[in-house]
Design a protein around this motif. Structure first.
Motif, PDB file in Angstrom:
ATOM      1  N   PHE A  55       7.862   5.084  -2.932  1.00  0.00           N
ATOM      2  CA  PHE A  55       6.627   4.295  -3.007  1.00  0.00           C
ATOM      3  C   PHE A  55       6.863   2.872  -2.528  1.00  0.00           C
ATOM      4  CE2 PHE A  55       4.019   1.309  -5.532  1.00  0.00           C
ATOM      5  CZ  PHE A  55       2.753   1.693  -5.123  1.00  0.00           C
TER       6      PHE A  55
ATOM      7  N   ASN B 129       0.130  -1.013   4.394  1.00  0.00           N
ATOM      8  CA  ASN B 129      -0.499   0.326   4.445  1.00  0.00           C
ATOM      9  C   ASN B 129      -1.456   0.534   3.276  1.00  0.00           C
ATOM     10  OD1 ASN B 129       1.138   0.985   6.685  1.00  0.00           O
ATOM     11  ND2 ASN B 129       2.792   1.655   5.324  1.00  0.00           N
ATOM     12  N   ASP B 130      -2.194  -0.528   2.925  1.00  0.00           N
ATOM     13  CA  ASP B 130      -3.036  -0.436   1.738  1.00  0.00           C
ATOM     14  C   ASP B 130      -4.179   0.562   1.913  1.00  0.00           C
ATOM     15  OD1 ASP B 130      -3.457  -3.150   3.287  1.00  0.00           O
ATOM     16  OD2 ASP B 130      -5.455  -2.543   2.611  1.00  0.00           O
TER      17      ASP B 130
ATOM     18  N   LEU C 167      -2.737   3.930   1.056  1.00  0.00           N
ATOM     19  CA  LEU C 167      -2.522   3.994  -0.388  1.00  0.00           C
ATOM     20  C   LEU C 167      -3.855   4.183  -1.113  1.00  0.00           C
ATOM     21  CD1 LEU C 167      -0.795   3.824  -2.890  1.00  0.00           C
ATOM     22  CD2 LEU C 167      -0.895   1.319  -2.746  1.00  0.00           C
ATOM     23  N   LYS C 168      -4.885   3.478  -0.672  1.00  0.00           N
ATOM     24  CA  LYS C 168      -6.199   3.617  -1.302  1.00  0.00           C
ATOM     25  C   LYS C 168      -6.708   5.052  -1.159  1.00  0.00           C
ATOM     26  CE  LYS C 168      -9.182   0.218  -0.930  1.00  0.00           C
ATOM     27  NZ  LYS C 168     -10.251  -0.691  -0.436  1.00  0.00           N
TER      28      LYS C 168
ATOM     29  N   PHE D  20       1.058   2.701  -9.917  1.00  0.00           N
ATOM     30  CA  PHE D  20       2.059   3.746  -9.630  1.00  0.00           C
ATOM     31  C   PHE D  20       2.456   4.468 -10.908  1.00  0.00           C
ATOM     32  CE2 PHE D  20       6.539   4.959  -9.680  1.00  0.00           C
ATOM     33  CZ  PHE D  20       6.575   5.889  -8.650  1.00  0.00           C
TER      34      PHE D  20
ATOM     35  N   VAL E  12      -6.213  -2.171  -3.235  1.00  0.00           N
ATOM     36  CA  VAL E  12      -5.820  -0.812  -3.593  1.00  0.00           C
ATOM     37  C   VAL E  12      -6.930  -0.049  -4.311  1.00  0.00           C
ATOM     38  CG1 VAL E  12      -4.135   0.586  -4.860  1.00  0.00           C
ATOM     39  CG2 VAL E  12      -3.421  -1.547  -3.776  1.00  0.00           C
TER      40      VAL E  12
ATOM     41  N   SER F 230       7.630   2.940   1.321  1.00  0.00           N
ATOM     42  CA  SER F 230       6.512   3.401   2.155  1.00  0.00           C
ATOM     43  C   SER F 230       5.427   2.346   2.292  1.00  0.00           C
ATOM     44  CB  SER F 230       5.908   4.673   1.559  1.00  0.00           C
ATOM     45  OG  SER F 230       6.839   5.716   1.535  1.00  0.00           O
ATOM     46  N   PHE F 231       5.223   1.586   1.216  1.00  0.00           N
ATOM     47  CA  PHE F 231       4.130   0.617   1.228  1.00  0.00           C
ATOM     48  C   PHE F 231       4.632  -0.824   1.197  1.00  0.00           C
ATOM     49  CE2 PHE F 231       2.514   4.536  -0.689  1.00  0.00           C
ATOM     50  CZ  PHE F 231       1.457   4.787   0.168  1.00  0.00           C
TER      51      PHE F 231
ATOM     52  N   ALA G  13       6.003  -2.402  -0.977  1.00  0.00           N
ATOM     53  CA  ALA G  13       5.323  -2.926  -2.162  1.00  0.00           C
ATOM     54  C   ALA G  13       6.192  -3.927  -2.917  1.00  0.00           C
ATOM     55  CB  ALA G  13       4.947  -1.776  -3.090  1.00  0.00           C
TER      56      ALA G  13
ATOM     57  N   LEU H 266       2.573   9.917  -5.522  1.00  0.00           N
ATOM     58  CA  LEU H 266       2.904   8.742  -4.694  1.00  0.00           C
ATOM     59  C   LEU H 266       4.396   8.700  -4.378  1.00  0.00           C
ATOM     60  CD1 LEU H 266       0.753   5.973  -6.464  1.00  0.00           C
ATOM     61  CD2 LEU H 266       0.156   7.342  -4.459  1.00  0.00           C
TER      62      LEU H 266
END
Length: 508
Positions: A229, A242-243, A246-247, A212, A494, A232-233, A235, A223
């Motif tokens: 960030f 939601n990888d 993100l990828k 990030f 990722v 959303s993920f 993380a 992002l």
């Protein structure tokens, strides 16, 4: 200042109209031909290749350069696996922009040990007049400047660089920018730049937030901000949701080639996780060290205890140095007496089980071997231990200047069987003539393992690479192995699959 119109300008202009030749077809035609020759009629494809007789790029390097120019607008992370030629890709991109007139001034930031290498390659291969920074180098008047990160971020260089408007910034070993709180991160963030290339084989080293930070430096807001960030993920350091999405976002700003995708026939990696048992005496001392946290507040911090446990798994020499330094902060005679007892028992140890395993591997290899350790005290111990057993070795660490590093590399290639390196040996040195690596001490960071292995498993390696990961059972090293697997899992979610650096989880 008053500006007055000349009263005679009309007469003078009329006279020039009648007497002066205002055009020359010959000069016009020559000018037209020059412009036409230099004109790039379309933005697709690489125009610089026919002017680079000293470079024969591989297909994946050409594709990477085109992708960055045509799809990523000159802002990208070049994340090829170690040894696939990220420097060539960066050189192609820079040359292309120079030829198109979109870049006139560029700054290349690299580790100090690689500054000359960058300058030499850009000059000899790409005909780019790159100047390595010296004390008398004028930053203001140098169009293509190569400089170490450490020098650039300090005054007065920092202020001189801030005063320039660079068209392109290239940063090698860009994973050093993973922490947004560091001075080098703040420095790069403040640079005026039109295009930016970040080169690193390891865009995630420990956790997903490092990626990030890199992408936010390259393309702020891509992002979202940190809170967006994270939410959303979902993380956390070593997990996220939601990888796949993100990828997809990451792939919009990152080019990553793997060895298996290049069409080149590569030798394989053969990874061996080797469990080691402490001797009875070593186990007793290890347990004594664990008791230190209950004896003195000096040892109660988790960092202090983890450091001592790791050092005990490395060598008594490394452990003793730390204990002696920490003992100076002990407050009571009882605390000091207990530490002295630990040191006494440490120094009485006659055997290092891990070093004995190293000797066995080196002898069976009957070839050149690189040993990676995290401690200079262990380096010296291992050299002494191998010498006593008839094995020649040289040392390699971050304290050596470039000429000494080059000389150690020469000695290893021509004279010695073993190179004993600290982490500095995992960066910026190519050793394809060797294909045995012993990871004597395991790092917390799996990408450091990849960097180490990449020193030998790169273009030009003709043999399968043998990798030996040593870990002592029922110690901190077992926890390190588990965490390494967790971090590798995050990286692959990722960024993409990683070449073998550890075998699958192995009962240690």
């Amino acid at each position: 200042m008053n500006v007055e119109k000349s009263p005679n300008w009309e007469e003078e202009f009329a006279e020039r109209l009648n007497t002066q030749q205002w055009d020359s077809w010959k000069l016009y035609k020559m000018c037209y031909d020059v412009v036409k020759t230099n004109l790039i009629t379309e933005f697709t494809g690489l125009k610089s290749l026919k002017y680079l007789p000293n470079v024969t790029p591989l297909e994946h390097q050409l594709e990477a350069a085109q992708t960055v120019i045509e799809r990523m607008n000159g802002k990208a992370i070049l994340a090829d696996e170690v040894g696939l030629g990220k420097t060539i890709e960066a050189g192609l991109i820079l040359k292309e922009y120079l030829m198109r007139g979109l870049v006139k001034k560029a700054l290349i930031l690299a580790p100090a040990s690689l500054v000359n290498q960058w300058s030499d390659e850009l000059t000899s291969k790409f005909y780019i007049p790159a100047v390595p920074y010296r004390k008398n180098t004028s930053i203001e008047h140098t169009d293509i400047l190569v400089m170490s990160m450490d020098s650039a971020k300090k005054s007065p260089h920092k202020e001189a660089i801030y005063a320039e408007a660079y068209d392109m910034i290239i940063i090698d070993e860009a994973h050093k920018l993973k922490n947004h709180k560091t001075k080098i991160y703040e420095f790069v963030q403040s640079l005026k730049k039109k295009f930016c290339l970040l080169l690193t084989a390891t865009p995630i080293q420990n956790d997903v937030f490092e990626l990030f930070n890199l992408i936010s430096l390259l393309k702020p807001g891509h992002l979202g901000n940190f809170d967006v960030f994270q939410s959303s993920f979902k993380a956390s350091k070593h997990d996220l949701e939601n990888d796949e999405f993100l990828k997809e976002l990451v792939n919009q700003v990152m080019v990553r080639n793997r060895r298996q995708d290049t069409g080149i026939e590569w030798t394989t990696r053969k990874v061996h996780n080797i469990p080691i048992e402490f001797t009875e005496k070593e186990r007793e001392v290890y347990d004594l060290i664990l008791q230190l946290k209950d004896i003195s507040p000096v040892f109660s911090g988790s960092f202090s205890m983890i450091t001592l446990q790791k050092e005990m798994c490395s060598s008594k020499e490394a452990t003793c140095l730390t204990l002696e330094n920490m003992m100076k902060n002990c407050n009571t005679k009882d605390e000091i007496a207990f530490v002295e007892e630990v040191i006494q028992q440490l120094m009485a140890l006659q055997t290092n089980a891990k070093a004995e395993k190293v000797l066995e591997i080196v002898r069976s290899a009957e070839d050149k071997v690189i040993i990676f350790t995290e401690y200079r005290a262990t380096q010296i111990f291992l050299q002494w231990f191998l010498h006593n057993n008839g094995i020649t070795s040289v040392l390699f660490n971050g304290k050596y200047n470039k000429s000494k590093r080059d000389y150690m590399k020469y000695l290893f290639k021509e004279k010695a069987q073993v190179l004993i390196a600290t982490e500095a040996g995992g960066e910026g040195i190519n050793l394809q003539f060797c294909h045995h690596i012993i990871n004597y001490d395991l790092p917390w960071n799996p990408m450091k393992l990849e960097q180490r292995i990449g020193r030998v498993h790169r273009l030009g390696q003709e043999h399968d690479v043998q990798i030996y990961n040593l870990a002592i059972a029922d110690t901190i090293e077992q926890k390190i192995l588990d965490l390494l697997h967790l971090k590798i899992d995050v990286f692959e979610k990722v960024v993409g699959e990683l070449d073998d650096i550890l075998t699958y989880k192995h009962p240690i």
